[in-house]
Design an enzyme around this catalytic site. Structure first.
Site, short mmCIF file in Angstrom:
data_model
loop_
_atom_site.label_atom_id
_atom_site.label_comp_id
_atom_site.label_asym_id
_atom_site.label_seq_id
_atom_site.Cartn_x
_atom_site.Cartn_y
_atom_site.Cartn_z
N ASN A 156 10.70 -10.56 5.67
CA ASN A 156 10.05 -10.13 6.92
C ASN A 156 10.84 -10.53 8.16
OD1 ASN A 156 8.14 -8.95 5.37
ND2 ASN A 156 6.49 -10.40 5.86
N ARG A 195 10.40 -4.76 -4.15
CA ARG A 195 10.52 -4.61 -2.70
C ARG A 195 10.67 -5.98 -2.03
NH1 ARG A 195 5.67 -2.62 -0.22
NH2 ARG A 195 6.91 -3.31 1.53
N ARG A 252 -3.57 0.84 8.45
CA ARG A 252 -2.44 0.29 9.19
C ARG A 252 -1.95 1.20 10.33
NH1 ARG A 252 1.38 -2.78 4.86
NH2 ARG A 252 1.96 -4.01 6.65
N ASP A 255 -0.42 -12.63 3.06
CA ASP A 255 0.54 -12.36 1.99
C ASP A 255 0.48 -13.41 0.86
OD1 ASP A 255 1.39 -10.13 3.30
OD2 ASP A 255 3.30 -10.94 3.98
#
Ligand code: UD1
Length: 417
Positions: free
Chosen positions: A23, A397, A122, A305
């Site tokens: 991130n 990912r 989102r 997360d």
């Protein structure tokens, strides 16, 4: 179709090194579009999302060169097009982060709307609100957002919610604006600080990153730089929970313990011993796992997360645990998958109530999103028998070499084609 096969595993033991943060690297790669000179970035994790962002940079005209296993050189001397295509944006939501840099650099950006995903709708309204305040004219048509401006001018912007992506996109747009932008109720995540440090190392003028008020003084031009990405706190947290869940003892290297305080606090509350060092953390499982109440919140609160991984661990807790998800509206798909493995869980609105002392048994399950996939691996290591996880691409990912890394710690886990 690739699958991950996990069998009941012994207590995980050993040392594991965490990669650079997914991130952090995604917004940092987007920010290289702000500068015409070379940017060298170290500690880049080998992840599918990073490959997608690099491909997008190339389509936009940047040169992306690999300098070593974990180092990239990006040179965005010329921007070839200000249009980010559907094929790439639809693969990964975070690719919308190129909108701020494109708008700042070209005064014009056409980026495909990212759409919803498994964990919620989102929206991108906060990103667009920021661009509008800075002077962009925004039009949405045929699935694309079109933003144009004569010039961006710094303004006071209040974010209705401390969105991580909106904070990053607005910082990047404001970096090359005229005058000062004051961003209020900004996200405070460590990845925002990393992005601001990266931009400042290119000559940007950002102060206050990591607090709710960020001031960005616009500059005319940025210069090349060299930067090392911060460690991935979610990858670290995932292995910390895996240690506690399997009765293990792990030393986790390349971490910033301060970034993991809510995870450390909750693991201690659950009965694990957590030792903090300068750049490593040791987690030793307790004799039993105690039930927890968890509420996800923006940083420095408990990260959304990490809730799926904790849910797997809490399956064998003594007593009732409650997980309250406040960031995303639909982030309990893993609960449904884990209930197929025997997890006693009841979903009530945005809360999951876990009865505890569930005896998990292996089943065929789906990685519904990235963190859900990691949680299913943890559940699989705790369950009797064999768990078969499909839709493995979600896991790739965000976790490099997760199968190999867990094998090295003693887990019974393999890929199967
Ligand atoms: C980032 C992280 C993701 C993490 C999330 C929350 C990256 C690449 N991804 O995602 O792993 O789970 O932060 O910590 O860094 N929202 C709006 N309008 C907007 C933007 C967001 O309503 O314009 C809402 C979202 O729908 C969501 C909440 O705000 O409910 C948080 O989203 P946000 O902080 O923006 O998450 P991301 O940046 O997408």
């Amino acid at each position: 179709m690739e699958k991950i096969i996990v069998r009941k595993s012994p207590a995980l033991k050993g040392v594991i090194k965490v990669d650079g943060a997914k991130n952090s690297i995604l917004p940092i790669l987007a920010a290289t579009l702000l500068c015409q000179e070379e940017c060298i970035i170290h500690d880049i994790p080998d992840l599918q999302d990073v490959k997608v962002m690099c491909r997008l940079l190339e389509v936009l005209g940047a040169k992306v060169e690999k300098l070593g296993r974990e180092t990239l050189k990006i040179t965005a001397k010329n921007i070839a097009t200000c249009e980010a295509p559907y094929e790439l944006i639809s693969k990964m939501r975070a690719s919308f982060l190129v909108m701020g840099p494109l708008l700042a650099r070209c005064k014009n950006a056409k980026v495909c709307m990212p759409g919803g995903c498994a964990i919620g709708t989102r929206p991108i309204d906060l990103h667009l609100k920021g661009f509008k305040y800075l002077g962009a004219d925004i039009k949405s048509e045929s699935g694309y957002v079109n933003a144009r401006t004569e010039k961006l001018v710094g303004r006071d912007i209040y974010l209705d919610f401390p969105s991580v992506g909106a904070t990053e996109n607005i910082i990047m747009a404001a970096t090359l604006a005229e005058g000062e932008t004051i961003l209020e109720n900004a996200a405070e995540e460590p990845e925002i600080v990393d992005l601001a440090n990266f931009i400042n190392s290119m000559g940007g003028k950002i102060v206050g990153a990591g607090t709710k008020t960020i001031r960005i003084k616009g500059v005319k031009k940025l210069h090349g730089t060299e930067h090392t990405v911060i460690p991935d706190r979610i990858e670290a947290g995932t292995y910390m929970v895996a240690a506690a869940a399997t009765g293990g003892d792990l030393m986790i290297e390349n971490v910033v313990p301060n970034h993991l305080q809510p995870v450390i606090a909750k693991l201690r509350e659950a009965g694990a011993t957590v030792e903090e060092y300068d750049d490593k953390i040791r987690v030793k499982a307790g004799d039993t796992i105690k039930a927890l109440d968890i509420k996800t919140l923006p940083y420095p609160g408990f990260p959304t997360d990490m809730q799926a991984q904790f849910m797997a661990m809490l399956s064998k807790a003594e007593g009732t645990s409650i997980i309250n998800e406040t960031i995303f509206e639909n982030r309990f798909m893993h609960a449904t998958e884990m209930s197929r493995m025997g997890l006693k869980v009841k979903l009530e609105g945005n809360s999951a109530v876990l009865k505890g002392s569930s005896k998990l048994s292996g089943a065929k399950v789906k990685a519904t999103d990235l963190r859900a996939g990691a949680a299913l691996i943890i559940a699989g290591m705790m369950a009797e028998g064999e768990t078969e996880i499909t839709e493995v691409y979600h896991i790739k990912r965000g976790y490099s070499n997760i199968v190999k890394k867990l094998q090295n710690l003693g887990a019974d886990i393999n890929y199967e084609k």
